[in-house]
Design a protein around this motif. Structure first.
Motif, short mmCIF file in Angstrom:
data_model
loop_
_atom_site.label_atom_id
_atom_site.label_comp_id
_atom_site.label_asym_id
_atom_site.label_seq_id
_atom_site.Cartn_x
_atom_site.Cartn_y
_atom_site.Cartn_z
N THR A 171 19.18 -26.00 -7.61
CA THR A 171 20.72 -25.54 -7.41
C THR A 171 21.10 -24.69 -8.38
N SER A 180 23.06 -20.55 -9.52
CA SER A 180 23.30 -19.15 -9.21
C SER A 180 21.86 -18.29 -9.03
N ASN A 185 20.37 -19.53 -5.85
CA ASN A 185 20.81 -18.98 -4.71
C ASN A 185 20.36 -17.55 -4.25
N CYS A 186 19.88 -16.97 -5.48
CA CYS A 186 19.18 -15.80 -5.02
C CYS A 186 18.01 -15.95 -4.41
N ILE A 189 17.26 -18.57 -2.49
CA ILE A 189 17.69 -18.81 -0.85
C ILE A 189 17.91 -17.72 -0.28
N ASP A 190 18.60 -16.98 -0.71
CA ASP A 190 19.16 -15.57 0.10
C ASP A 190 17.74 -14.81 0.52
N SER A 199 16.34 -30.60 -0.47
CA SER A 199 17.33 -29.93 -1.53
C SER A 199 17.80 -30.97 -2.55
N THR A 240 23.37 -26.97 -2.25
CA THR A 240 22.28 -26.00 -1.73
C THR A 240 22.00 -26.35 -0.23
N ARG A 288 23.97 -24.16 1.73
CA ARG A 288 23.51 -22.85 1.80
C ARG A 288 22.46 -22.76 2.59
#
Length: 234
Positions: A34, A36, A39-40, A42-43, A57, A62, A65
């Motif tokens: 989890t 920021s 998140n990069c 995951i993208d 997760s 998360t 996303r």
């Protein structure tokens, strides 16, 4: 034309997020943390989501996303073992010990990390420290025990405060509260983690020493520095 050197914190997070793809095997279920930096990751993973079967997760954020990117999310109880767990850290030291929980997901992060054969920490260079404790230490607690645990940290020289959101105590995905503790220098993370975990009312302390990182991908302006941690500590 040479690519621009990453300099901002966001650019460094994106750099290590992409680098973590090299640690993912094909046709596997992986654990995902989890925050920021995650998140990069995951993208970046979303562009190659066919490589994996899905993920376990560590938080509701998360999960949302991952599903938005069309990545299947498994319940932890459906999976016996994970190939790898990818997560960030609020601090990481030269032994691979970490402080985590700035995103209030420390309990589920520790559960998923314990299921994985390998923990890959992705972080920008601001998270690297010699001694843990500069970042406020998150501790998830049962609310009725909060004030007593605050007094126990005070006896150790720390100042603990209940984390607030919109003026009220933040409630975690598990229905509990978070204390943030300052004023500590954690020189023996495994012993400290074991001690605090034994306090009645503590759900999870945000020291990750028994589930430390195997590898850290550290984002620097010179590129990704790969640090491998050897020796005892798990």
């Amino acid at each position: 034309m040479t690519a621009a050197t990453p300099t901002t914190q966001d650019e460094l997070k994106a750099l290590v997020g992409r680098a973590a793809l090299d640690y993912i095997g094909h046709g596997r279920i992986i654990g995902i943390g989890t925050g920021s930096t995650v998140n990069c990751f995951i993208d970046a993973l979303a562009q190659q989501r066919e490589r994996i079967i899905g993920a376990v997760s560590s938080s509701e954020a998360t999960t949302q996303r991952l599903r938005a990117h069309g990545i299947r999310v498994f319940d932890a109880n459906e999976v016996e073992e994970l190939e790898v767990y990818i997560d960030g850290a609020d601090e990481i030291d030269p032994r691979g010990f970490m402080i985590k929980g700035g995103g209030a997901a420390l309990t589920r992060e520790k559960i998923v990390a314990a299921q994985a054969r390998r923990f890959v920490c992705i972080a920008d260079q601001s998270k690297w420290v010699e001694v843990l404790g500069r970042f406020p230490l998150p501790v998830e607690v049962i609310p009725m025990a909060a004030q007593r645990i605050i007094r126990q940290f005070a006896a150790l020289g720390g100042t603990a405060r209940v984390r607030l959101r919109d003026g009220a105590p933040l409630v975690t995905d598990n229905g509990q509260h978070i204390l943030d503790v300052t004023g500590l220098a954690i020189t023996d993370p495994p012993a400290f983690e074991s001690m605090v975990n034994d306090w009645p009312g503590v759900v999870t302390v945000g020291v990750f020493a028994h589930q430390r990182a195997h590898v850290c991908l550290l984002g620097t302006p010179e590129g990704v520095r790969t640090i491998t941690f050897d020796g005892p500590g798990r």
